[in-house]
Structure formats: structure tokens, C-alpha cells
Design an enzyme around this catalytic site. Structure first.
Site, PDB file in Angstrom:
ATOM      1  N   HIS A   1      -3.136   7.500  -3.496  1.00  0.00           N
ATOM      2  CA  HIS A   1      -3.148   6.254  -2.737  1.00  0.00           C
ATOM      3  C   HIS A   1      -3.252   5.089  -3.705  1.00  0.00           C
ATOM      4  CE1 HIS A   1      -6.037   3.082  -1.324  1.00  0.00           C
ATOM      5  NE2 HIS A   1      -5.051   2.892  -0.488  1.00  0.00           N
TER       6      HIS A   1
ATOM      7  N   ARG B   1       1.151  -3.845  12.297  1.00  0.00           N
ATOM      8  CA  ARG B   1       2.084  -2.898  12.896  1.00  0.00           C
ATOM      9  C   ARG B   1       1.490  -1.495  12.795  1.00  0.00           C
ATOM     10  NH1 ARG B   1       7.249  -2.173  14.213  1.00  0.00           N
ATOM     11  NH2 ARG B   1       8.264  -0.284  13.455  1.00  0.00           N
TER      12      ARG B   1
ATOM     13  N   HIS C   1      -7.862   9.231 -15.207  1.00  0.00           N
ATOM     14  CA  HIS C   1      -8.914   8.271 -15.550  1.00  0.00           C
ATOM     15  C   HIS C   1      -8.655   7.579 -16.892  1.00  0.00           C
ATOM     16  CE1 HIS C   1     -11.520   8.587 -12.134  1.00  0.00           C
ATOM     17  NE2 HIS C   1     -11.360   9.903 -12.123  1.00  0.00           N
TER      18      HIS C   1
ATOM     19  N   SER D   1       0.843  -1.189   0.000  1.00  0.00           N
ATOM     20  CA  SER D   1       0.000   0.000   0.000  1.00  0.00           C
ATOM     21  C   SER D   1       0.878   1.238   0.000  1.00  0.00           C
ATOM     22  CB  SER D   1      -0.955   0.001   1.182  1.00  0.00           C
ATOM     23  OG  SER D   1      -0.286   0.359   2.345  1.00  0.00           O
TER      24      SER D   1
END
Lengths: 308, 308
Positions: free
Chosen positions: B112, B267, B152, B98
Site C-alpha cells: 500500500h 466515490r 526498510h 493511493s
């Protein structure tokens, strides 16, 4: 009080509005009456409304002193503890005041107080059930045994005035509630926290809330006055901005009040007015932050409520 | 791939570690290779571990590029969509990367990306079920139709390469997922989001994730390069610090990834490494913030994925 007629509701709201007024007045005095206010009256589509007051001054960087009185058909599940079996099919009325204060000086602790009453109202406005909840807790950035002792002594004194059984229970509930499981840390040095309490009558219970709110603001005022001129470095300020992150994490990840506000379609600006004005989640913790944090966490683990 | 033996697991981890490495390399280039890194290898008590990498540079104020490969006996409920009926009684293995990047310049959007694979593993390491999930989304602070179109179009192109049915579905799922109900706002201009997908075989699905991650970082790099020298005022910066608050609210109040991380005893430093370096929740919104917000929200409501 058997029915929640307009007169009774007025009396309840008057009590909470008085609490809001008193706390706001004291926070103004803390700032030598030099502060900016934003007063925001709001109405809720499903019933009720509130008055949110934000304050900004040289001593208190940001505080929210919010009054709300809301009603509805169904009580959101977050309004009660998960172990509870209270029937939520009735209509409800919830009145409360919540306060969060974020001072500028890192040696002045952040504080929170909340007092509230929930009433379940059936046909013909008959009060089927009611309870009060609330408490206050202190989140210091720097250890001070004097502050911890002042805070918990005041909490014990006010509890003892109503019942000798209250303080031990409420202090322990506070420690349990203001805990960040993902960090394995206490939010601060605690204070008191209670919920679903019926102290004799509604009238007596409102007295209790009023007294608790007075104890909160008087004690907090004294602590702020003791520290507001403390000298601090940029390292101290950086540490405060970093630790404020824990406050945000607690409020958004775990706080039932925030959840209740959002679930009950409360006013988001008021619910989240409790968030600190500036917060850092640094890329890397500096040696100074690490050292200060170690010291602080050791201090927070002291179970200060048991030392009085 | 019928069994999750050490060789297979190595191959999967190798794929995700490659994704992490590629993204990190590109983020370094964005910062002209002048950046600080914190590399943190960690192990999880219940099984597995990861490598969290944080980056700080002149262009990217803070980014987290995290790889994790964890296993356990019971799949946390937050790992699957609530409508799902997948059996969670088996052991599981979850591998993922991620990324969240918070640039300094307010004209550079936050982005993100997440790619992950879940495997349910029964007796003798037999793979009983598996699925992939992931996506990417863009959170600008200032409207840019060029960026929206670039973002996009790239998303559509990469989806179309695998299936003509993907883009429409994934783009709409992204809009639904990255929505802040308490603010009634979209988090950004969207992108793609998918979950519980089986694209042919595990091998083909890993290809898909790899390609998606490449498209993400190449497109983001191009957008950042276009804006990293844009001039900005203190008002622009204040607006960015304020709007970063929305990012925090989404991640802590609603994000399933955060919830999964916390529920699975992940974590915490890695899970919350996604939070912005500095955030403001101001006492009062300035006229400039109000005006910029109005413009931005109008822009975000444009359903950019349907304009390509």
C-alpha cells in the site's frame, strides 16, 4: 426481579442458552444433521464469558450461533443508541444470543438474529435499570416475493401477539438500521429491530425474546427448505460472493453490535464469526453481476414490511 | 505558492497524475504488459473528482491506483489526526494518489502507498495552511528477511535524502498506524507513515512525495520480481485468502483514509477498490493455517525497521 443475585442471573442465562440450543438444533436439521461444529467456551478477563458455536454443513456454508453473558463496570457507549441519555456510570450485565447464517445456495438468503438484555446494576446488586433489544433481518441474493411475504407476515404475527404497536415501529427501525449509507442501499428486505425496550417485567421481556427467536428460526428454516435444492449457475454463485461483500462492509463499517463487541473487549473470534466464509470484491463487475444487482436492488427498495 | 490559483492547482495535480502514471506503468511491466485495466474518471458533486484505475493481471490479481483532487467547504474530521488543532472552518483542497496491490502468488506481499496534500484556502484563494502526508507499508504472507531488509533500507535511504530525522519517526508512526487492536497484530512489516508535514515549501514537499512514490514502486517491483515464480501449494493460497481478511478488517474498522473517503462523500467504488479480490473467513482454521500464522506473527513482531 429487583436484584441481580446469582439465581436471577442463572435464570436469565438459562433462557438465552435455551434460545441458542433451539436455533442450533434447527440449523442442524436444515443440514440433515450432517454438519461440523466448533464449540468454543470462553471467559472474559473483565467478567463473564460465552459459548460460541460455529456450524458448517452442505446447506449452511457457515453459521455462527453465539451466546454471551458479560459484566463490567462501565457500559461501552456503543451499547446504547446515540440519542439516549442513559447513565452509564453503573456496573452492567449484558446477556445475549446472536446468529448469522450464510447458506451455500445463492437462492437461500443470509439471515441474522440477535436478542439481548442489558442490566444496570448498582450497590447490593440492585437492578437500577434494564432493557431488551434485538430483532431479525433477511438478506436475499435473488428476489422472492413469497419469501418476503413469509418473513414479514411472521414478524408481524409475533409482534402483534405482544402489542399491536410493535410491528410498524420495529419494522421501520429495522429498515433504518440495516442501511448502507456509503452504497445508498438497504442490506436486505428488513424484518424487525428494537432497542431499549421494557415490555412489562424482565420476565415478560424474556418471553418476548424467546418467542421472537423461535419465530426467526422457524421462518428461516421454512425459507431455506424451499430453496435449498434450487439449481444455480456459477454466475449466481459469483453474484452471491460479490454481494456478501456488502454484508462485510455493513458489519465492519456500521454495525453497533460489532463495535460494542470490540469496545467491550469481547472475543474477537466470536464477534467476527459473523463474517461470510468466502467473499469477492471483483476487479470488474461482469454483465451478469450488473444485471442481477439491478434486479435485486429494485426488489430491496420495495418496503416489503408495508405490503402485508 | 501563496494562492491556489488554477495554474498552481494544475501544477499540483500534474505532479500527482505523474505519480499515478509512473506506478501504473511499473505495475504493467510486473505483469509483462498482459493485464486488464478499468479506467474510471469521476466527478464529485461538491467539487473536484478523480481518476480511478484498477488493474488485473496474472501476477497482480487486483490493484487500485487512484488519483483524486477534491475540494469543499469543510474539512472532514477524519482528514486530520485526532490530536490536531487545525482550524477546519476554511475551504479545503485535497489532492492525492493511493495504491493497493494484491498479488496472486502468496509469496508476493500485498503493498500500500499513499501520498497526499491538503490545502486550506481562505478568501481570494489565499493558502492559509497546507500539509502533506503519506507513506507505504508491506504486508507479507510468508516471512522473508531479505524482503524486510530491502523494504526498510529503501525507506531509510529515501527519508535520509530529505532529513536524517525522518526515518526513525516515520517508521515508528507506520507501526503505530498499521496495527489491529482487536487482533493485537501488526498489519505487516511496516514502512513509513507521516502526516501534517511541511517540508520547506509546497514545491519541496511535492518533490518529497514524488521521490517516495518512486522508491515505493521500484522496491515493490523488485520484491515481486523475486517471488512471482515461487511455487506455492493450495495451503499457501488458503492462508493468503484467510490473511487477506485482516486487510479488510483494518481498512473497514480502522483506516482513516477509508473513513475520510466515506465522510467526504468520495466515490465509494474507488475508496473500496483497495479491498482484496477474494477473501476467506473460514469456519475453522486448518492446522496448516494455524502453523503458518504462528510463523508469520512471530516474524511480524520483529520491528524490522530497527534492524537496518
Amino acid at each position: 426481579m429487583n436484584r441481580l443475585n446469582p439465581d436471577n442471573l442463572n435464570a436469565i442465562e438459562f433462557c438465552f442458552e435455551g434460545i441458542q440450543k433451539n436455533i442450533l438444533g434447527k440449523l442442524k436439521v436444515v443440514n440433515n444433521s450432517q454438519c461440523n461444529l466448533v464449540v468454543d467456551k470462553w471467559k472474559r478477563e473483565q467478567g463473564g464469558g460465552g459459548k460460541s458455536i460455529s456450524l458448517e454443513g452442505k446447506i449452511i456454508e457457515k453459521a455462527a450461533v453465539n451466546f454471551s453473558s458479560i459484566s463490567g463496570k462501565k457500559l461501552p457507549s456503543s451499547s446504547i443508541a446515540s440519542s439516549s441519555e442513559i447513565n452509564t456510570s453503573s456496573g452492567f450485565h449484558a446477556v445475549g444470543v446472536s446468529v448469522i447464517s450464510h447458506p451455500h445456495n445463492p437462492f437461500c438468503p443470509t439471515s441474522h438474529m440477535n436478542v439481548r438484555i442489558f442490566l444496570e446494576v448498582g450497590k447490593n446488586k440492585v437492578i437500577k435499570n434494564w432493557w431488551i433489544g434485538g430483532g431479525f433481518d433477511l438478506t436475499p441474493y435473488h428476489p422472492s416475493t413469497i419469501d418476503a411475504s413469509t418473513w414479514h407476515n411472521a414478524a408481524k404475527d409475533i409482534c402483534d401477539k405482544f402489542s399491536k404497536t410493535f410491528h410498524k415501529k420495529f419494522a421501520s427501525q429495522c429498515d433504518n438500521y440495516f442501511y448502507l449509507p456509503h452504497r445508498k442501499e438497504k442490506r436486505g428486505i428488513g424484518g424487525i429491530f428494537f432497542d431499549q425496550l421494557q415490555h412489562k417485567s424482565i420476565e415478560h421481556s424474556l418471553d418476548l425474546l424467546e418467542e421472537i427467536s423461535k419465530t426467526y428460526i422457524d421462518t428461516y428454516q421454512a425459507i431455506i427448505n424451499n430453496h435449498k435444492k434450487d439449481k444455480f449457475s456459477q454466475d449466481d454463485r459469483d453474484f452471491q460472493l460479490y454481494r456478501r461483500g456488502r454484508y462485510v462492509e455493513f458489519n465492519l463499517l456500521f454495525d453497533r453490535g460489532t463495535k460494542f463487541g470490540i469496545e467491550s473487549n469481547g472475543r474477537v473470534e466470536s464477534i467476527l464469526a459473523s463474517l461470510p466464509p468466502s467473499v469477492n470484491w471483483p476487479f470488474k463487475l461482469s454483465p451478469s453481476i450488473k444485471a442481477q444487482e439491478k434486479k435485486l436492488l429494485r426488489f430491496l427498495n420495495n418496503n416489503w414490511d408495508q405490503h402485508i
